[in-house]
Design an enzyme around this catalytic site. Structure first.
Site, short mmCIF file in Angstrom:
data_model
loop_
_atom_site.label_atom_id
_atom_site.label_comp_id
_atom_site.label_asym_id
_atom_site.label_seq_id
_atom_site.Cartn_x
_atom_site.Cartn_y
_atom_site.Cartn_z
N ASP A 92 35.92 105.31 -64.24
CA ASP A 92 36.13 104.76 -65.58
C ASP A 92 35.94 105.83 -66.67
O ASP A 92 35.23 106.81 -66.47
CB ASP A 92 35.11 103.65 -65.86
CG ASP A 92 35.38 102.38 -65.06
OD1 ASP A 92 36.24 102.41 -64.17
OD2 ASP A 92 34.71 101.38 -65.35
N HIS A 239 32.08 107.08 -62.91
CA HIS A 239 32.66 107.54 -64.18
C HIS A 239 33.00 109.03 -64.06
O HIS A 239 32.11 109.84 -63.77
CB HIS A 239 31.67 107.31 -65.33
CG HIS A 239 31.37 105.85 -65.56
ND1 HIS A 239 30.51 105.13 -64.76
CD2 HIS A 239 31.84 104.99 -66.50
CE1 HIS A 239 30.46 103.88 -65.20
NE2 HIS A 239 31.25 103.76 -66.24
ZN LIG Z 1 33.84 102.08 -69.38
#
Ligand SMILES: [Zn+2]
Length: 291
Positions: A92, A239
């Site tokens: 992400d 992430h």
């Molecule tokens: Zn996010």
């Protein structure tokens, strides 16, 4: 033997109902009793099974994108029901100008495909990285335009966030639009998930494993949590904007490959669930009809 006979007959059932070619029949019939994948990273067996999906026609950039979703989706997923040790590695908040290219290189060295839930404004800032991600066979997915807490916004503002990101991706990738969406922070009400699914055709993708890598910037913690949490049909959250996360990935990928997992994109994972459900109901119909 009975199972083998049913398997081949099931293929015929699938063939008859879907009109696929006999070439696809062999692959589809294999879904019923798909053997556990045997993957040895030392032999560099492709870690993402390219044959799972036929190349999608009409995609942008002239790239065959695996995993165009082939049937109706659920409103939301935190994992998928699949026949085998398949997981989706998802990243992400990118693209990031340093960490995303480094991650792409190490995934490429292992022939592993992942799904990138990108933020629209980052897509506009770093379009070449988005092009590279797509060209290397990964899935680009929607993570809103500016990463707000969508559960606090009205539908019109949420629509702008979702459409803005889809249009940013589509603008870079020659019309290729994302097919799944992840709400920032996972903050999306049940009503909003239903609405987004109906309004935009986008299922909300959550996760089955969260190492909280945005908070705990420790590669050993990130790799251990993801490895221990991985299971069949799992969706691993990370992430690609933290160096500690990228540094954890060689251990995560290599260990899960050694344990027989294969990495697929979100679209591929959802397709596996759709086809497994279709195969199960076809088998039930066949069994009932033969009694
Ligand atoms: Zn996010």
């Amino acid at each position: 033997m009975l199972m083998n006979r049913r398997t081949s007959l099931l293929g015929l059932v699938t063939l008859a109902s879907s009109g696929v070619t006999s070439c696809s029949l062999v692959q589809r019939a294999g879904w019923v009793d798909a053997p556990e994948p045997v993957v040895d990273p030392r032999r560099r067996v492709p870690a993402t099974p390219a044959a799972i999906e036929a190349p999608a026609a009409g995609m942008g950039m002239g790239v065959a994108v695996p995993g165009r979703i082939v049937g109706p989706t659920r409103v939301a997923y935190s994992s998928c029901r699949v026949p085998g040790r398949y997981v989706a590695l998802t990243f992400d908040d990118g693209p990031d100008p340093q960490d995303t290219p480094r991650l792409l290189t190490l995934l490429g060295e292992r022939n592993v495909k992942a799904t990138f839930f990108v933020i629209g404004r980052n897509v506009r800032a770093f379009p070449r990285i988005v092009e590279r991600t797509h060209a290397e066979g990964h899935e680009l997915a929607n993570h809103s335009m500016t990463h707000p807490t969508l559960s606090k916004l009205g539908d019109a503002a949420v629509a702008r966030e979702i459409n803005g990101c889809s249009e940013a991706i589509s603008g870079v990738l020659g019309g290729h639009r994302p097919q799944v969406f992840r709400p920032p922070y996972g903050a999306f009400s049940a009503r909003q998930k239903e609405w987004a699914h109906q309004e935009f055709g986008l299922p909300s993708i959550l996760w089955s494993v969260d190492p909280q890598d945005w908070k705990i910037r420790n590669s050993e913690h990130v790799s251990r949590t993801l490895i221990q949490g991985a299971g069949s049909g799992g969706i691993l959250l990370a992430h690609d904007i933290h160096p500690t996360t990228v540094a954890a990935m060689p251990t995560v990928v290599d260990t899960l490959l050694e344990r027989g997992f294969q990495f697929v994109t979100m679209g591929q994972l959802i397709n596996m669930e759709i086809r497994a459900a279709g195969s199960a109901s076809a088998l039930l119909r066949f069994t009932a009809g033969s009694m």
